[in-house]
Design an enzyme around this catalytic site. Structure first.
Site, PDB file in Angstrom:
ATOM      1  N   ASP A  52       0.859  -1.189   0.000  1.00 59.97           N
ATOM      2  CA  ASP A  52       0.000   0.000   0.000  1.00 59.97           C
ATOM      3  C   ASP A  52       0.894   1.237   0.000  1.00 59.97           C
ATOM      4  O   ASP A  52       1.496   1.579   1.018  1.00 59.97           O
ATOM      5  CB  ASP A  52      -0.903   0.008   1.234  1.00 59.97           C
ATOM      6  CG  ASP A  52      -2.016  -1.033   1.163  1.00 59.97           C
ATOM      7  OD1 ASP A  52      -1.893  -1.978   0.365  1.00 59.97           O
ATOM      8  OD2 ASP A  52      -2.994  -0.893   1.920  1.00 59.97           O
ATOM      9  N   LYS A  88      -6.822   3.542  -3.023  1.00 59.70           N
ATOM     10  CA  LYS A  88      -7.202   3.531  -1.602  1.00 59.70           C
ATOM     11  C   LYS A  88      -7.404   4.961  -1.113  1.00 59.70           C
ATOM     12  O   LYS A  88      -6.715   5.884  -1.534  1.00 59.70           O
ATOM     13  CB  LYS A  88      -6.090   2.825  -0.818  1.00 59.70           C
ATOM     14  CG  LYS A  88      -6.243   2.797   0.692  1.00 59.70           C
ATOM     15  CD  LYS A  88      -5.075   2.034   1.310  1.00 59.70           C
ATOM     16  CE  LYS A  88      -5.031   2.178   2.815  1.00 59.70           C
ATOM     17  NZ  LYS A  88      -3.877   1.462   3.419  1.00 59.70           N
ATOM     18  N   LYS A 125     -10.103   0.362  -2.254  1.00 58.78           N
ATOM     19  CA  LYS A 125      -9.954   0.056  -0.834  1.00 58.78           C
ATOM     20  C   LYS A 125     -10.325   1.296  -0.034  1.00 58.78           C
ATOM     21  O   LYS A 125      -9.784   2.381  -0.258  1.00 58.78           O
ATOM     22  CB  LYS A 125      -8.521  -0.376  -0.504  1.00 58.78           C
ATOM     23  CG  LYS A 125      -8.297  -0.610   1.002  1.00 58.78           C
ATOM     24  CD  LYS A 125      -6.900  -1.131   1.297  1.00 58.78           C
ATOM     25  CE  LYS A 125      -6.649  -1.222   2.795  1.00 58.78           C
ATOM     26  NZ  LYS A 125      -5.299  -1.764   3.103  1.00 58.78           N
TER      27      LYS A 125
END
Length: 218
Positions: free
Chosen positions: A90, A152, A181
Site C-alpha cells: 500500500d 485507496k 480500498k
C-alpha cells in the site's frame, strides 16, 4: 456481499506497536480469516512467520505516511518488502506533486512501485482528505494508468476518513480491473456495509472483529 471477513485488511500501523501487538494482530487475523494483515515494513518478517500455513496475506506500507520520500527510496522499500515475502503493498502518493500538477511524476512513481512489486498487488493511497474532488478523480485515473491494482482512500494519519461519497467518485474514475480500498474511520458493520455497497472491495481497519460481530445474525 461476499464473506465480510475477506474484505478486511486487519491493520496495525501504530508507531509504538510491539512484538506482542503484532502477534495478537496475526492471531486474530488467523482466527477470523481476514484478507490480510497490514503492518509496517519492520514487522513483515514476523507477520509472515506468524501467518504461515494460513491464507491470510501480509501487506505493508510504502512511503508511509507522508508519501514525500524520493521515488528511489519508495522503490527500494518495495524491493526489500518483496524480498521478505510481502504479498501486498500500500503506497502513498506524493500529494504535493499531484497538487503541483506533476502528473507524469505521480504516474511514473506509481508505475515504478508496480514494477518493483513484480506482479503482486499494489494499492495506491491518494489521501482523499487532502484533495479536491477534481484531484481525487485525477489521482484515481493516474493510478489506473500506472498499472495499480487498487486505489485507496486514506492513510489514517493525515486528515480525512473513508466516505461513501469518495468511494463513489473514485469508482466513477476507475478503468480496467482496478478495485477500491476504503481505509480510515471504519469502525462498525454499518460503516463497512455502506462502503462496500458504494463499491469498496477491501477495507483497511483495526476494528475488523467489531465489524464482524456487528453483522446481522442469520
Amino acid at each position: 456481499m461476499n464473506k465480510l471477513n475477506k474484505y478486511i485488511d486487519h491493520t496495525n500501523l501504530k508507531p509504538f506497536a510491539t512484538k506482542a501487538d503484532i502477534e495478537k494482530l496475526c492471531a486474530d487475523a488467523r482466527e477470523w480469516d481476514f484478507a490480510s494483515v497490514c503492518v509496517n515494513p519492520c514487522d513483515i518478517a514476523l507477520a509472515k512467520s506468524l501467518l504461515a500455513g494460513s491464507d491470510v496475506m501480509t501487506c505493508t506500507v510504502i512511503g508511509f505516511p507522508l508519501g514525500r520520500n524520493t521515488t528511489e527510496i519508495k522503490v527500494a522499500e518495495t524491493e526489500a518488502a518483496y524480498a521478505l515475502g510481502c504479498d501486498e503493498f500500500d503506497m502513498v502518493i506524493n500529494v504535493g506533486k499531484l497538487k503541483d500538477g506533476c502528473v507524469d511524476y505521480v504516474r511514473d512513481e506509481i508505475a515504478a512501485i508496480v514494477k518493483a512489486a513484480k506482479g503482486k498487488t499494489v494499492k495506491v493511497i491518494i489521501e482523499t482528505g487532502l484533495l479536491t474532488d477534481e484531484e481525487k478523480a485525477l489521482a484515481t485515473r493516474l493510478s489506473c494508468e500506472a498499472g495499480a491494482h487498487f486505489v485507496k482512500t486514506c492513510t489514517g494519519v493525515s486528515a480525512g476518513v473513508a466516505t461513501v461519497e469518495d468511494i463513489k467518485l473514485m469508482k466513477a474514475n476507475l478503468s480496467g480491473d482496478v478495485k477500491l480500498k476504503a481505509s480510515s474511520g471504519i469502525r462498525t458493520y454499518e460503516d463497512a456495509k455502506a462502503l462496500i455497497d458504494a463499491g469498496a472491495e477491501r477495507l483497511g481497519t483495526s476494528a475488523g472483529i467489531a465489524i464482524i460481530n456487528g453483522a446481522p445474525k442469520n
